[in-house]
Design a protein around this motif. Sequence first.
Motif, PDB file in Angstrom:
ATOM      1  N   GLU A  51       0.831  -1.206   0.000  1.00  0.00           N
ATOM      2  CA  GLU A  51       0.000   0.000   0.000  1.00  0.00           C
ATOM      3  C   GLU A  51       0.865   1.255   0.000  1.00  0.00           C
ATOM      4  O   GLU A  51       0.555   2.231  -0.702  1.00  0.00           O
ATOM      5  CB  GLU A  51      -0.947  -0.001   1.200  1.00  0.00           C
ATOM      6  N   LEU A  69      -4.304 -13.578  -4.039  1.00  0.00           N
ATOM      7  CA  LEU A  69      -4.108 -12.137  -3.881  1.00  0.00           C
ATOM      8  C   LEU A  69      -4.136 -11.379  -5.204  1.00  0.00           C
ATOM      9  O   LEU A  69      -4.113 -10.145  -5.206  1.00  0.00           O
ATOM     10  CB  LEU A  69      -2.762 -11.876  -3.183  1.00  0.00           C
ATOM     11  N   LYS A  71      -6.302 -10.657  -7.725  1.00  0.00           N
ATOM     12  CA  LYS A  71      -7.335  -9.685  -8.073  1.00  0.00           C
ATOM     13  C   LYS A  71      -7.227  -8.421  -7.229  1.00  0.00           C
ATOM     14  O   LYS A  71      -7.173  -7.304  -7.768  1.00  0.00           O
ATOM     15  CB  LYS A  71      -8.729 -10.301  -7.903  1.00  0.00           C
ATOM     16  N   GLU A  72      -7.199  -8.577  -5.935  1.00  0.00           N
ATOM     17  CA  GLU A  72      -7.198  -7.420  -5.039  1.00  0.00           C
ATOM     18  C   GLU A  72      -5.996  -6.510  -5.284  1.00  0.00           C
ATOM     19  O   GLU A  72      -6.136  -5.282  -5.417  1.00  0.00           O
ATOM     20  CB  GLU A  72      -7.193  -7.892  -3.586  1.00  0.00           C
ATOM     21  N   LYS A  76      -5.860  -2.675  -7.116  1.00  0.00           N
ATOM     22  CA  LYS A  76      -5.316  -1.556  -6.339  1.00  0.00           C
ATOM     23  C   LYS A  76      -4.211  -0.840  -7.116  1.00  0.00           C
ATOM     24  O   LYS A  76      -4.135   0.395  -7.121  1.00  0.00           O
ATOM     25  CB  LYS A  76      -4.774  -2.052  -5.002  1.00  0.00           C
ATOM     26  N   ASP A  96     -13.155 -13.302 -11.063  1.00  0.00           N
ATOM     27  CA  ASP A  96     -12.056 -12.423 -10.647  1.00  0.00           C
ATOM     28  C   ASP A  96     -11.203 -12.020 -11.847  1.00  0.00           C
ATOM     29  O   ASP A  96     -10.782 -10.866 -11.967  1.00  0.00           O
ATOM     30  CB  ASP A  96     -11.181 -13.126  -9.606  1.00  0.00           C
TER      31      ASP A  96
END
Length: 317
Positions: A51, A69, A71-72, A76, A96
């Motif tokens: 992030e 992990l 897709k997420e 982002k 997804d």
Amino acid sequence: MKILVVGANNFGQKHLSGIKGMEISIVERKPEVIEKTVEKFKIENVYSSFEDAIKDRFEIVDLVVPHYLHKEMAIKAMEAGSNVLVEKPIATTLDDGEAMIRASKDYGVKFMVTDQYFFDPSVRAAVKFIRENRIGRINTIIVRDQRFFEHGGWRTDKDQMGGGALIDGGIHFLDTLLNFGGNYESIHGKSIHGGSILNGEDNTAALFKFENGTYGLFFYSWSYRNPPELPAFEIIGEKGSIYEDVKSRTSWEVGTPVRTVYGDLIVNGENANVKKYDVYTAEIMEFADSVKNNTEVPFPPELALRDLKAVLDIYKL
């Protein structure tokens, strides 16, 4: 051009070794991995948080992370304005994968799955020879790979993998089969647990019938102790054959000048003299060229979704 590699261990090292002429940053938490990576590659920045990393501007984000992990993290990165590479499979579900493709279009960024098997020079040459009718009408395609899985880590976890051996390593070989055979109309087969430490399946046998009348025989195993050396693919036509020369495979170790997936191509009994190149450099730098020149990515994500569909179709059987 700035690239962020998320996950610098194991296969992340292979991705890093394929990057040429870019400013490289990494996301990594393990001190020993950070130390060896900084020593081996010219690293601009090291982040402990994904992030935090994507708050900075990167033209490309390369995700070398567990399947669940994809897709997420991909979406982002797209929201942050980065073009995205993600290790195969595209995702663990078709929904997804489709969401990731839609997001790339919505945010106006490039998106590609890194599958070094698609970029292999022998595969590309074999596809060309098939289209040129070099061996006549194809009647049978055989694609296989067999080994024994003895490692630990997240790949032993069915939930993180989205399955077992087939969705992880087998999807590479399904990509090869589908690139040779085209669209399929039916599959008969089964995935089972054959004796490895995986939570998911580790042994798959399947028969494909393609729309053009060709049949494909597929076998993939992580539960095969002491396997023989066999060609990974054979293409049998009415006028000849194409197959892989297993004895000419290269090493995948970082530092090997030219790494390929498959060995030399034998066409109608003779070496086709296919020019070799490094597949890890090809997949990353051809994607970088598509970003730089605003052209189509070399491995369309729709093909990666096609490969995942084949995996899931077999899982349903």
